[in-house]
Design an enzyme around this catalytic site. Structure first.
Site, PDB file in Angstrom:
ATOM      1  N   SER A 197      -1.480   0.557  15.024  1.00 23.04           N
ATOM      2  CA  SER A 197      -2.031   1.884  15.343  1.00 23.04           C
ATOM      3  C   SER A 197      -2.175   1.962  16.866  1.00 23.04           C
ATOM      4  CB  SER A 197      -3.406   2.049  14.721  1.00 23.04           C
ATOM      5  OG  SER A 197      -4.080   3.156  15.290  1.00 23.04           O
ATOM      6  N   ILE A 231      -1.672  10.861  12.132  1.00 16.52           N
ATOM      7  CA  ILE A 231      -0.690  11.292  11.140  1.00 16.52           C
ATOM      8  C   ILE A 231      -1.452  11.946   9.980  1.00 16.52           C
ATOM      9  CG2 ILE A 231       1.199  10.525   9.627  1.00 16.52           C
ATOM     10  CD1 ILE A 231       1.716   9.927  12.666  1.00 16.52           C
ATOM     11  N   GLY A 274       0.822  -1.229   0.000  1.00 17.92           N
ATOM     12  CA  GLY A 274       0.000   0.000   0.000  1.00 17.92           C
ATOM     13  C   GLY A 274       0.843   1.259   0.000  1.00 17.92           C
ATOM     14  N   ALA A 275       1.845   1.284  -0.901  1.00 22.05           N
ATOM     15  CA  ALA A 275       2.841   2.373  -0.840  1.00 22.05           C
ATOM     16  C   ALA A 275       2.592   3.497  -1.842  1.00 22.05           C
ATOM     17  CB  ALA A 275       4.242   1.804  -1.015  1.00 22.05           C
ATOM     18  N   LYS A 319      -5.993  -3.916  14.345  1.00 22.43           N
ATOM     19  CA  LYS A 319      -4.670  -3.386  14.723  1.00 22.43           C
ATOM     20  C   LYS A 319      -4.151  -4.041  16.011  1.00 22.43           C
ATOM     21  CE  LYS A 319      -4.052  -0.666  11.211  1.00 22.43           C
ATOM     22  NZ  LYS A 319      -2.971  -0.919  10.252  1.00 22.43           N
ATOM     23  N   ALA A 326      -9.798  -3.862  16.434  1.00 24.47           N
ATOM     24  CA  ALA A 326      -9.568  -5.317  16.523  1.00 24.47           C
ATOM     25  C   ALA A 326      -8.475  -5.735  15.550  1.00 24.47           C
ATOM     26  CB  ALA A 326     -10.862  -6.072  16.225  1.00 24.47           C
ATOM     27  N   TYR A 379     -11.550  -1.747  13.123  1.00 24.91           N
ATOM     28  CA  TYR A 379     -10.165  -1.261  12.947  1.00 24.91           C
ATOM     29  C   TYR A 379      -9.319  -1.560  14.192  1.00 24.91           C
ATOM     30  CZ  TYR A 379      -6.428   2.094  11.725  1.00 24.91           C
ATOM     31  OH  TYR A 379      -5.217   2.690  11.434  1.00 24.91           O
TER      32      TYR A 379
HETATM   33  P1  NAD Z   1      -3.825   5.793   3.221  1.00 22.54           P
HETATM   34  O1  NAD Z   1      -5.264   5.496   3.072  1.00 22.54           O
HETATM   35  O2  NAD Z   1      -3.294   7.099   2.730  1.00 22.54           O
HETATM   36  O3  NAD Z   1      -2.941   4.637   2.557  1.00 22.54           O
HETATM   37  C1  NAD Z   1      -3.264   3.286   2.671  1.00 22.54           C
HETATM   38  C2  NAD Z   1      -2.776   2.591   1.415  1.00 22.54           C
HETATM   39  O4  NAD Z   1      -3.102   1.205   1.504  1.00 22.54           O
HETATM   40  C3  NAD Z   1      -3.445   3.147   0.146  1.00 22.54           C
HETATM   41  O5  NAD Z   1      -2.461   3.418  -0.820  1.00 22.54           O
HETATM   42  C4  NAD Z   1      -4.333   1.988  -0.297  1.00 22.54           C
HETATM   43  O6  NAD Z   1      -4.511   1.906  -1.706  1.00 22.54           O
HETATM   44  C5  NAD Z   1      -3.545   0.784   0.213  1.00 22.54           C
HETATM   45  N1  NAD Z   1      -4.386  -0.406   0.318  1.00 22.54           N
HETATM   46  C6  NAD Z   1      -5.604  -0.521   0.899  1.00 22.54           C
HETATM   47  N2  NAD Z   1      -6.078  -1.762   0.722  1.00 22.54           N
HETATM   48  C7  NAD Z   1      -5.128  -2.464   0.026  1.00 22.54           C
HETATM   49  C8  NAD Z   1      -5.033  -3.799  -0.459  1.00 22.54           C
HETATM   50  N3  NAD Z   1      -6.031  -4.677  -0.268  1.00 22.54           N
HETATM   51  N4  NAD Z   1      -3.925  -4.170  -1.140  1.00 22.54           N
HETATM   52  C9  NAD Z   1      -2.922  -3.292  -1.346  1.00 22.54           C
HETATM   53  N5  NAD Z   1      -2.954  -2.013  -0.924  1.00 22.54           N
HETATM   54  C10 NAD Z   1      -4.054  -1.610  -0.233  1.00 22.54           C
HETATM   55  O7  NAD Z   1      -3.512   5.593   4.760  1.00 22.54           O
HETATM   56  P2  NAD Z   1      -2.222   5.917   5.655  1.00 22.54           P
HETATM   57  O8  NAD Z   1      -2.647   6.917   6.655  1.00 22.54           O
HETATM   58  O9  NAD Z   1      -1.023   6.145   4.820  1.00 22.54           O
HETATM   59  O10 NAD Z   1      -2.102   4.521   6.425  1.00 22.54           O
HETATM   60  C11 NAD Z   1      -1.034   3.603   6.247  1.00 22.54           C
HETATM   61  C12 NAD Z   1      -1.064   2.609   7.395  1.00 22.54           C
HETATM   62  O11 NAD Z   1      -0.874   3.320   8.624  1.00 22.54           O
HETATM   63  C13 NAD Z   1      -2.392   1.873   7.546  1.00 22.54           C
HETATM   64  O12 NAD Z   1      -2.162   0.533   7.937  1.00 22.54           O
HETATM   65  C14 NAD Z   1      -3.086   2.629   8.658  1.00 22.54           C
HETATM   66  O13 NAD Z   1      -4.028   1.842   9.331  1.00 22.54           O
HETATM   67  C15 NAD Z   1      -1.913   3.002   9.526  1.00 22.54           C
HETATM   68  N6  NAD Z   1      -2.153   4.124  10.425  1.00 22.54           N
HETATM   69  C16 NAD Z   1      -2.410   5.366   9.948  1.00 22.54           C
HETATM   70  C17 NAD Z   1      -2.642   6.411  10.842  1.00 22.54           C
HETATM   71  C18 NAD Z   1      -2.914   7.817  10.390  1.00 22.54           C
HETATM   72  O14 NAD Z   1      -3.177   8.670  11.259  1.00 22.54           O
HETATM   73  N7  NAD Z   1      -2.854   8.143   9.120  1.00 22.54           N
HETATM   74  C19 NAD Z   1      -2.606   6.166  12.219  1.00 22.54           C
HETATM   75  C20 NAD Z   1      -2.338   4.874  12.666  1.00 22.54           C
HETATM   76  C21 NAD Z   1      -2.110   3.859  11.757  1.00 22.54           C
END
Ligand code: NAD
Length: 246
Positions: A141, A187, A11-12, A158, A156, A154
């Site tokens: 998270s 973030i 998911g990059a 994490k 559950a 979510y």
């Molecule tokens: P985001 O939505 O910007 O990015 C998530 C990415 O995951 C997207 O590019 C999406 O296309 C990809 N994705 C989703 N389902 C997928 C699948 N089935 N196969 C491949 N790729 C897939 O979110 P983010 O904020 O960059 O989050 C990244 C990670 O950090 C996540 O696991 C999220 O739960 C975690 N996180 C984020 C925050 C925050 O505040 N942003 C806080 C805690 C944890």
């Protein structure tokens, strides 16, 4: 710091995953950018990395499907010849109060956040076990530690990622493979952009450092865990949350 290491980041295409990919490439890693659907953002990321002298390829795969997760890891190995780092970053939210949460919304969050992490880890471990080295970093998270209203699915998923991190860390340690989790707080990404201004103000008030983090601040910790500086750390959860949970 990561010279010559081959790293898969799920998911990059955007957000935290994108920041990790950029930083890994900057530190000399050969980066495999996984994305689910939109190639547009990924092409721009590949160009940015290549223009800065880095090395990266993109592989499309829905990591919640076993065949696709397997193909992602196998193609990465085929292209670069080995696999040193896996970052399980892909994740989604489908928030709702318990009484309004549908079975589909529960299942899709668990499928991507928890099962996807399991599938990529399992296939990456096949390669890392033979190499007798590897680093797996799971993006959890702080919600997996504290729970949060409207996020039963979510939270559950994490919390599950944290349990899985510790179980797998124990299983793989004897072969020199470390497994750790990073637990971000709030973030600035597309995920938190969905929150209303009211919710954002309320959360900032509860964060000791009085601001949201930025994706590169999570990437800093992931880069450390992926590097040899973290060789003696496994089964841990590192929070990047401005002091929100302590
Ligand atoms: P985001 O939505 O910007 O990015 C998530 C990415 O995951 C997207 O590019 C999406 O296309 C990809 N994705 C989703 N389902 C997928 C699948 N089935 N196969 C491949 N790729 C897939 O979110 P983010 O904020 O960059 O989050 C990244 C990670 O950090 C996540 O696991 C999220 O739960 C975690 N996180 C984020 C925050 C925050 O505040 N942003 C806080 C805690 C944890």
């Amino acid at each position: 710091m990561l010279n010559g290491k081959v790293a898969v980041i799920t998911g990059a295409g955007r957000g935290i995953g994108r920041a990790i990919a950029l930083q890994f490439a900057e530190y000399g890693a050969k980066v495999v950018i996984n994305y689910r659907s939109s190639i547009g953002q990924v092409e721009e990321l590949l160009t940015t990395i290549k223009n800065a002298g880095g090395e990266a390829i993109a592989i499309q795969a829905d990591i919640s499907r076993e065949e696709e997760a397997k193909k992602l890891i196998e193609e990465a190995k085929k292209h670069f010849g080995r696999l040193d780092v896996l970052v399980n970053n892909a994740g989604i939210t489908k928030d709702n109060l318990l009484m309004r949460m549908s079975e589909d919304d529960f299942n899709s969050v668990m499928d991507i956040n928890l099962k996807g992490t399991f599938l990529c880890t399992k296939h990456a471990a096949t390669i890392m076990l033979k190499q007798r080295s590897g680093k797996i970093i799971n993006i959890s998270s702080v919600v997996g530690l504290t729970g949060n209203m409207g996020q039963a699915n979510y939270a559950a998923s994490k919390a599950g990622v944290i349990g899985m991190t510790k179980a797998v860390a124990r299983e793989l340690a004897c072969r020199g493979i470390t497994v750790n989790a990073v637990a971000p707080g709030f973030i600035e990404t597309d995920m938190t952009d969905q929150l209303s201004e009211k919710v954002k103000e309320a959360t900032i008030a509860s964060i000791p450092l009085k601001r949201y983090g930025v994706a590169s601040e999570v990437a800093n910790v992931v880069s450390f865990l992926a590097s040899e500086a973290a060789n003696y750390i496994t089964g841990q959860v590192l929070q990047v949350d401005g002091g929100l949970v302590m």
